[in-house]
Motif scaffolding. Structure first.
Motif, PDB file in Angstrom:
ATOM      1  N   CYS A  45      47.259  42.058  33.554  1.00  0.00           N
ATOM      2  CA  CYS A  45      46.653  40.804  34.030  1.00  0.00           C
ATOM      3  C   CYS A  45      45.657  41.076  35.152  1.00  0.00           C
ATOM      4  O   CYS A  45      45.875  41.953  35.980  1.00  0.00           O
ATOM      5  CB  CYS A  45      47.739  39.872  34.571  1.00  0.00           C
ATOM      6  SG  CYS A  45      49.018  39.499  33.359  1.00  0.00           S
ATOM      7  N   ARG A  46      44.608  40.255  35.201  1.00  0.00           N
ATOM      8  CA  ARG A  46      43.627  40.484  36.280  1.00  0.00           C
ATOM      9  C   ARG A  46      44.125  39.963  37.612  1.00  0.00           C
ATOM     10  O   ARG A  46      43.672  40.404  38.664  1.00  0.00           O
ATOM     11  CB  ARG A  46      42.278  39.888  35.934  1.00  0.00           C
ATOM     12  CG  ARG A  46      42.207  38.395  35.893  1.00  0.00           C
ATOM     13  CD  ARG A  46      40.760  37.954  35.786  1.00  0.00           C
ATOM     14  NE  ARG A  46      40.664  36.668  35.124  1.00  0.00           N
ATOM     15  CZ  ARG A  46      39.550  35.978  35.037  1.00  0.00           C
ATOM     16  NH1 ARG A  46      38.452  36.467  35.559  1.00  0.00           N
ATOM     17  NH2 ARG A  46      39.533  34.820  34.428  1.00  0.00           N
ATOM     18  N   LYS A  71      48.102  45.382  37.094  1.00  0.00           N
ATOM     19  CA  LYS A  71      46.760  44.857  37.337  1.00  0.00           C
ATOM     20  C   LYS A  71      45.761  45.494  36.371  1.00  0.00           C
ATOM     21  O   LYS A  71      45.672  46.724  36.273  1.00  0.00           O
ATOM     22  CB  LYS A  71      46.380  45.183  38.791  1.00  0.00           C
ATOM     23  CG  LYS A  71      44.935  45.030  39.119  1.00  0.00           C
ATOM     24  CD  LYS A  71      44.684  43.741  39.838  1.00  0.00           C
ATOM     25  CE  LYS A  71      43.206  43.619  40.218  1.00  0.00           C
ATOM     26  NZ  LYS A  71      42.801  42.269  40.503  1.00  0.00           N
ATOM     27  N   LEU A  72      45.034  44.641  35.667  1.00  0.00           N
ATOM     28  CA  LEU A  72      43.936  45.113  34.814  1.00  0.00           C
ATOM     29  C   LEU A  72      42.816  44.092  34.872  1.00  0.00           C
ATOM     30  O   LEU A  72      42.971  42.964  34.392  1.00  0.00           O
ATOM     31  CB  LEU A  72      44.405  45.267  33.348  1.00  0.00           C
ATOM     32  CG  LEU A  72      43.266  45.499  32.340  1.00  0.00           C
ATOM     33  CD1 LEU A  72      42.639  46.883  32.523  1.00  0.00           C
ATOM     34  CD2 LEU A  72      43.758  45.342  30.895  1.00  0.00           C
ATOM     35  N   ASP A  73      41.701  44.494  35.467  1.00  0.00           N
ATOM     36  CA  ASP A  73      40.518  43.633  35.452  1.00  0.00           C
ATOM     37  C   ASP A  73      39.505  44.266  34.512  1.00  0.00           C
ATOM     38  O   ASP A  73      38.898  45.297  34.830  1.00  0.00           O
ATOM     39  CB  ASP A  73      39.940  43.491  36.867  1.00  0.00           C
ATOM     40  CG  ASP A  73      38.745  42.536  36.872  1.00  0.00           C
ATOM     41  OD1 ASP A  73      38.342  42.065  35.780  1.00  0.00           O
ATOM     42  OD2 ASP A  73      38.219  42.263  37.962  1.00  0.00           O
ATOM     43  N   LEU A  74      39.329  43.635  33.355  1.00  0.00           N
ATOM     44  CA  LEU A  74      38.432  44.203  32.343  1.00  0.00           C
ATOM     45  C   LEU A  74      36.965  44.103  32.747  1.00  0.00           C
ATOM     46  O   LEU A  74      36.101  44.683  32.090  1.00  0.00           O
ATOM     47  CB  LEU A  74      38.663  43.494  30.999  1.00  0.00           C
ATOM     48  CG  LEU A  74      40.007  43.819  30.351  1.00  0.00           C
ATOM     49  CD1 LEU A  74      40.426  42.714  29.382  1.00  0.00           C
ATOM     50  CD2 LEU A  74      39.969  45.159  29.627  1.00  0.00           C
ATOM     51  N   ALA A  75      36.704  43.371  33.819  1.00  0.00           N
ATOM     52  CA  ALA A  75      35.333  43.263  34.317  1.00  0.00           C
ATOM     53  C   ALA A  75      35.016  44.378  35.312  1.00  0.00           C
ATOM     54  O   ALA A  75      33.981  44.331  35.988  1.00  0.00           O
ATOM     55  CB  ALA A  75      35.124  41.901  34.978  1.00  0.00           C
ATOM     56  N   ASP A  76      35.899  45.364  35.392  1.00  0.00           N
ATOM     57  CA  ASP A  76      35.674  46.487  36.310  1.00  0.00           C
ATOM     58  C   ASP A  76      36.249  47.757  35.675  1.00  0.00           C
ATOM     59  O   ASP A  76      37.476  47.902  35.553  1.00  0.00           O
ATOM     60  CB  ASP A  76      36.363  46.188  37.654  1.00  0.00           C
ATOM     61  CG  ASP A  76      36.152  47.313  38.651  1.00  0.00           C
ATOM     62  OD1 ASP A  76      35.484  48.311  38.304  1.00  0.00           O
ATOM     63  OD2 ASP A  76      36.665  47.191  39.776  1.00  0.00           O
ATOM     64  N   HIS A  81      40.323  52.085  34.128  1.00  0.00           N
ATOM     65  CA  HIS A  81      40.764  53.489  34.162  1.00  0.00           C
ATOM     66  C   HIS A  81      42.065  53.640  34.948  1.00  0.00           C
ATOM     67  O   HIS A  81      42.974  54.366  34.530  1.00  0.00           O
ATOM     68  CB  HIS A  81      39.668  54.369  34.781  1.00  0.00           C
ATOM     69  CG  HIS A  81      38.423  54.391  33.950  1.00  0.00           C
ATOM     70  ND1 HIS A  81      37.199  54.749  34.441  1.00  0.00           N
ATOM     71  CD2 HIS A  81      38.213  54.090  32.640  1.00  0.00           C
ATOM     72  CE1 HIS A  81      36.291  54.664  33.479  1.00  0.00           C
ATOM     73  NE2 HIS A  81      36.878  54.259  32.383  1.00  0.00           N
ATOM     74  N   ARG A  82      42.142  52.914  36.070  1.00  0.00           N
ATOM     75  CA  ARG A  82      43.355  52.997  36.901  1.00  0.00           C
ATOM     76  C   ARG A  82      44.576  52.515  36.121  1.00  0.00           C
ATOM     77  O   ARG A  82      45.619  53.153  36.091  1.00  0.00           O
ATOM     78  CB  ARG A  82      43.179  52.128  38.150  1.00  0.00           C
ATOM     79  CG  ARG A  82      43.599  52.817  39.408  1.00  0.00           C
ATOM     80  CD  ARG A  82      43.307  52.121  40.702  1.00  0.00           C
ATOM     81  NE  ARG A  82      42.730  50.811  40.649  1.00  0.00           N
ATOM     82  CZ  ARG A  82      41.456  50.536  40.953  1.00  0.00           C
ATOM     83  NH1 ARG A  82      40.637  51.490  41.323  1.00  0.00           N
ATOM     84  NH2 ARG A  82      41.012  49.299  40.892  1.00  0.00           N
ATOM     85  N   PHE A  83      44.395  51.363  35.451  1.00  0.00           N
ATOM     86  CA  PHE A  83      45.508  50.809  34.669  1.00  0.00           C
ATOM     87  C   PHE A  83      45.950  51.818  33.603  1.00  0.00           C
ATOM     88  O   PHE A  83      47.149  52.106  33.469  1.00  0.00           O
ATOM     89  CB  PHE A  83      45.097  49.480  33.991  1.00  0.00           C
ATOM     90  CG  PHE A  83      46.092  49.027  32.968  1.00  0.00           C
ATOM     91  CD1 PHE A  83      47.223  48.308  33.342  1.00  0.00           C
ATOM     92  CD2 PHE A  83      45.942  49.355  31.618  1.00  0.00           C
ATOM     93  CE1 PHE A  83      48.181  47.925  32.398  1.00  0.00           C
ATOM     94  CE2 PHE A  83      46.892  48.975  30.671  1.00  0.00           C
ATOM     95  CZ  PHE A  83      48.004  48.256  31.063  1.00  0.00           C
ATOM     96  N   LEU A 124      33.482  45.554  25.984  1.00  0.00           N
ATOM     97  CA  LEU A 124      33.349  46.878  26.611  1.00  0.00           C
ATOM     98  C   LEU A 124      34.591  47.298  27.394  1.00  0.00           C
ATOM     99  O   LEU A 124      35.019  48.452  27.333  1.00  0.00           O
ATOM    100  CB  LEU A 124      32.113  46.916  27.520  1.00  0.00           C
ATOM    101  CG  LEU A 124      30.757  46.904  26.795  1.00  0.00           C
ATOM    102  CD1 LEU A 124      29.620  46.753  27.800  1.00  0.00           C
ATOM    103  CD2 LEU A 124      30.560  48.174  25.961  1.00  0.00           C
ATOM    104  N   GLY A 125      35.194  46.360  28.121  1.00  0.00           N
ATOM    105  CA  GLY A 125      36.405  46.684  28.877  1.00  0.00           C
ATOM    106  C   GLY A 125      37.520  47.130  27.932  1.00  0.00           C
ATOM    107  O   GLY A 125      38.223  48.124  28.195  1.00  0.00           O
ATOM    108  N   HIS A 126      37.661  46.410  26.826  1.00  0.00           N
ATOM    109  CA  HIS A 126      38.699  46.787  25.855  1.00  0.00           C
ATOM    110  C   HIS A 126      38.365  48.103  25.153  1.00  0.00           C
ATOM    111  O   HIS A 126      39.265  48.873  24.803  1.00  0.00           O
ATOM    112  CB  HIS A 126      38.880  45.665  24.818  1.00  0.00           C
ATOM    113  CG  HIS A 126      39.733  44.533  25.315  1.00  0.00           C
ATOM    114  ND1 HIS A 126      39.337  43.213  25.241  1.00  0.00           N
ATOM    115  CD2 HIS A 126      40.961  44.514  25.894  1.00  0.00           C
ATOM    116  CE1 HIS A 126      40.295  42.436  25.745  1.00  0.00           C
ATOM    117  NE2 HIS A 126      41.288  43.202  26.152  1.00  0.00           N
TER     118      HIS A 126
END
Ligand SMILES: NC(=O)c1ccc[n+]([C@@H]2O[C@H](COP(=O)([O-])OP(=O)(O)OC[C@H]3O[C@@H](n4cnc5c(N)ncnc54)[C@H](OP(=O)(O)O)[C@@H]3O)[C@@H](O)[C@H]2O)c1
Length: 311
Positions: A45-46, A71-76, A81-83, A124-126
């Motif tokens: 989840c962001r 935490k996953l923000d697909l806009a970053d 990568h961290r997730f 792109l995030g996915h």
């Protein structure tokens, strides 16, 4: 038409599932169903606050649920990568990756790396997440799946390779449709590459929920401040949409039903594919275009600075 419901989800004990956008709508309902069937679900989840609130809500209904929030923000892409790296370090296996999170018809904005937000988050995030987690999906024993959530609106989509980020001309619905077409081009290209690489225990499947009442339809008008569109969206959700729980059925079916083959597209079987029980359906011809898909793959690798290696 088979009447496949949440009761048909098989025992998922011992399986690990990632659901992106798990705190709301379809992702929330799918998470609940996965964990009710015994899976451990990582809710990506962001917002950790919204993720933890959703986890608490599921736990109050399903006390035995096995869940965690990350935490996953697909806009970053740094967050992506961290997730993925933390997931890979914490978990030895991944059975199902549900690329579900999305935004629809929002005013033009850019992600951290300067991508138009709908293309950046929805596709792109996915793409970057999938590339990073693919080794785990491939190396997990038994059959594993990657499900890409698209939309009936992909049929309106055109890949505007000359202006992917809507810098010259931006229409919020065209940008959404392009991003949802991209989800399917990716799903089917991955399937072709899996076959070409002789990998037969990872499947790549596309799915769409039909029309389900979620937060998706209200975020756009909330952001544009369009009270008329907001009212129409809320009315449409109340009158025409199916429930978010029914909207989650195609994602669940695509994720766990053994008869679903890699390269399939799953959606509701009822009226105009907007509602009903899930089954295999056909996407637009453009979604099956291998040339556009290969081009999108190359562009996605370049933009995200990611090599998506299958072998
Ligand atoms: N509902 C429908 O009728 C319908 C129809 C066709 C396709 N779909 C597709 O179904 C999927 C799920 O949508 P939904 O209807 O369940 O909508 P929703 O209730 O708005 O849920 C969308 C989820 O995506 C998350 N998200 C948005 N931006 C994100 C980001 N940058 N990073 C990580 N997560 C992010 C949201 O988080 P926040 O809660 O923090 O915003 C939320 O958890 C989407 O891919 C959508 O395109 C839905």
């Amino acid at each position: 038409m088979s009447e496949w419901t949440v009761d048909d989800v098989p025992d998922l004990s011992g399986k690990t599932v990632i659901v992106t956008g798990a705190n709301s709508g379809i992702g929330f309902e799918a998470t609940k169903a996965f964990t009710e069937s015994g899976a451990h679900v990582v809710m990506a989840c962001r917002s950790l606050d919204r993720g933890n609130a959703a986890m608490a809500e599921i736990r109050s209904d399903v006390p035995a649920s096995s869940l965690s929030v990350a935490k996953l923000d697909l806009a970053d892409l740094d967050s992506v990568h961290r997730f993925a790296d933390e997931f890979a370090a914490d978990y030895g296996s991944l059975h199902v990756l549900c690329n579900n999170a999305g935004v629809m018809a929002i005013p033009r904005r850019e992600t951290q790396q300067g991508f138009e937000t709908q293309f950046g988050v929805n596709h792109l995030g996915h793409f970057a997440l999938s590339a990073r987690l693919f080794p785990l999906l491939r190396d997990t024993p038994g059959e594993t799946r990657l499900v890409s959530v698209s939309s009936g609106l992909h049929e309106r989509g055109r890949m505007n390779f000359d202006d992917l980020h809507g810098e010259r001309r931006y229409d919020e619905w065209d940008a959404y449709a392009q991003s949802k077409l991209a989800n399917l081009l990716f799903a089917f290209e991955l399937d072709r590459r899996l076959t070409a690489s002789g990998i037969d225990d990872v499947s790549s499947v596309g799915a769409h929920p039909g029309y389900a009442a979620t937060n998706l339809q209200v975020r756009g008008p909330e952001e544009t401040g369009s009270t008329v569109r907001l009212l129409l969206s809320k009315l449409g959700n109340a009158i025409f949409a199916q429930s978010a729980a029914n909207g989650a059925l195609p994602l669940l079916y695509a994720s766990v039903e053994s008869e679903v083959e890699s390269g399939s597209y799953v959606g509701p079987q009822g009226l105009f594919e907007m509602r009903g029980y899930p089954g295999v359906t056909e996407p637009s011809e453009r979604a099956r275009d291998p040339k556009a898909a290969a081009r999108l793959w190359d562009v996605s690798e370049e933009l995200t600075d990611t090599r998506f290696r299958l072998a």
